[in-house]
Design an enzyme around this catalytic site. Sequence first.
Site, short mmCIF file in Angstrom:
data_model
loop_
_atom_site.label_atom_id
_atom_site.label_comp_id
_atom_site.label_asym_id
_atom_site.label_seq_id
_atom_site.Cartn_x
_atom_site.Cartn_y
_atom_site.Cartn_z
N LYS A 264 -26.39 119.80 -31.33
CA LYS A 264 -25.73 120.22 -30.07
C LYS A 264 -24.33 119.57 -29.95
CE LYS A 264 -24.95 121.18 -25.69
NZ LYS A 264 -24.38 122.46 -25.28
N LYS B 92 -18.60 113.58 -21.60
CA LYS B 92 -19.81 112.86 -22.05
C LYS B 92 -20.21 113.32 -23.45
CE LYS B 92 -23.42 114.94 -21.13
NZ LYS B 92 -24.62 115.71 -20.88
P1 NAD Z 1 -25.67 119.91 -13.15
O1 NAD Z 1 -25.00 118.66 -12.76
O2 NAD Z 1 -25.24 121.21 -12.57
O3 NAD Z 1 -27.26 119.79 -12.87
C1 NAD Z 1 -27.99 118.60 -12.99
C2 NAD Z 1 -29.10 118.60 -11.94
O4 NAD Z 1 -29.84 117.39 -12.08
C3 NAD Z 1 -28.59 118.64 -10.49
O5 NAD Z 1 -29.26 119.63 -9.77
C4 NAD Z 1 -28.89 117.24 -9.96
O6 NAD Z 1 -29.14 117.22 -8.58
C5 NAD Z 1 -30.12 116.89 -10.77
N1 NAD Z 1 -30.36 115.46 -10.86
C6 NAD Z 1 -29.47 114.44 -11.03
N2 NAD Z 1 -30.10 113.26 -11.08
C7 NAD Z 1 -31.42 113.53 -10.95
C8 NAD Z 1 -32.58 112.72 -10.93
N3 NAD Z 1 -32.53 111.39 -11.06
N4 NAD Z 1 -33.78 113.33 -10.78
C9 NAD Z 1 -33.88 114.67 -10.66
N5 NAD Z 1 -32.79 115.49 -10.66
C10 NAD Z 1 -31.59 114.92 -10.81
O7 NAD Z 1 -25.61 119.96 -14.75
P2 NAD Z 1 -25.75 121.26 -15.70
O8 NAD Z 1 -24.40 121.84 -15.91
O9 NAD Z 1 -26.87 122.09 -15.22
O10 NAD Z 1 -26.15 120.53 -17.08
C11 NAD Z 1 -27.42 119.95 -17.29
C12 NAD Z 1 -27.50 119.47 -18.73
O11 NAD Z 1 -27.32 120.57 -19.62
C13 NAD Z 1 -26.41 118.45 -19.09
O12 NAD Z 1 -26.94 117.50 -19.97
C14 NAD Z 1 -25.34 119.31 -19.75
O13 NAD Z 1 -24.55 118.55 -20.65
C15 NAD Z 1 -26.19 120.34 -20.45
N6 NAD Z 1 -25.55 121.66 -20.65
C16 NAD Z 1 -24.78 122.24 -19.68
C17 NAD Z 1 -24.20 123.50 -19.92
C18 NAD Z 1 -23.35 124.21 -18.88
O14 NAD Z 1 -22.68 125.18 -19.25
N7 NAD Z 1 -23.34 123.79 -17.62
C19 NAD Z 1 -24.45 124.15 -21.13
C20 NAD Z 1 -25.27 123.55 -22.08
C21 NAD Z 1 -25.82 122.30 -21.83
#
Ligand code: NAD
Length: 297
Positions: free
Chosen positions: A169, A238
């Site tokens: 990834k 990150k």
């Molecule tokens: P985001 O910040 O939109 O969502 C994260 C969620 O986790 C939020 O709803 C937040 O409230 C929740 N959260 C935070 N701390 C928490 C805790 N202690 N307990 C429970 N819930 C908690 O992030 P995202 O964009 O959805 O990305 C999530 C993961 O996927 C990341 O690791 C990111 O790098 C990866 N990712 C994101 C994308 C993208 O396009 N957004 C694509 C591929 C991978």
Amino acid sequence: MDLGFIGLGNMGAHMARRLAEAGHRVIVYDTRQEAIGKLAALGAVAARSPAEVADAAETVMASLPTPDIVLAVATGRHGVIEGKRVRRFVDLSTTGSVMAQRICKLLAARNIVQIDSPVSGGVSGAEKGTLAVMASGPRAEIAAIEPVLSVFGKVFVVSERSGAGQTMKLVNNVLSATAMAATSEAMVMGVKAGLDPRIMLDVINAGTGRNTATEDKFARVVLPGTFNLGFTAGLMMKDVNLCLAEAKALGVPMDVIEAVARLLRLTCEELGPDTDLTSIVRPVENRAGVKVRTPAP
Ligand code: NAD
């Protein structure tokens, strides 16, 4: 199947919704009540902690922002590790291979199998179920949940080794970040020299310069100025930092990616880490004194 899902953000909300729509009983948790409420309205069961999720399902998935948060949710107090029913923890977040291996070890001590399974394809991929899913872990365990993972998109079994999916990834994401950063500089330069950005994209996409930024991100969110891809510059920072750390440990030079990291850092400093990744073009635009925008066709 009963499935736990923790982290209902930009990606997780769509993935959990797709599981519920596929007929699974999904037990959800997030620190934001409003995110839980939206999924509960679609038939998901609300839980009050990661441990409660892990009391209710053998397979618990997570889509969380940072490695430290994944560690705490998986192995901390009231974490997945305390659940009575959980047998499998599937991490869909991007956490890096070092953290994946650390979590794997901690969970193994309680007979919980960790499968790292980061995803690529953005929010639209999560919404439509067209993600690339990069699973690593024991083959039989991946096979047991492959029909579930395929609800998110195309499943690739990267390796049996914990953390290999994470490395895969990171490699993907530094290429995606590089495409976005390099395209930003090239587009700003063309516009300042008097080229039309829409014609530029048409030419590049018919030529050898095409990439994910020219084929999708620029036309969709930069030219119209909406900057709403749904992936923050902070999260990409990150990922790039995690990759640089893994490359350093392996003794691999990454001069190009270092430059991408500098532009990302500048973007986070000037616009905040929650700004959309595509805003990476804006510090370049500000210094050049032009904007890469056109009215919608
Ligand atoms: P985001 O910040 O939109 O969502 C994260 C969620 O986790 C939020 O709803 C937040 O409230 C929740 N959260 C935070 N701390 C928490 C805790 N202690 N307990 C429970 N819930 C908690 O992030 P995202 O964009 O959805 O990305 C999530 C993961 O996927 C990341 O690791 C990111 O790098 C990866 N990712 C994101 C994308 C993208 O396009 N957004 C694509 C591929 C991978």
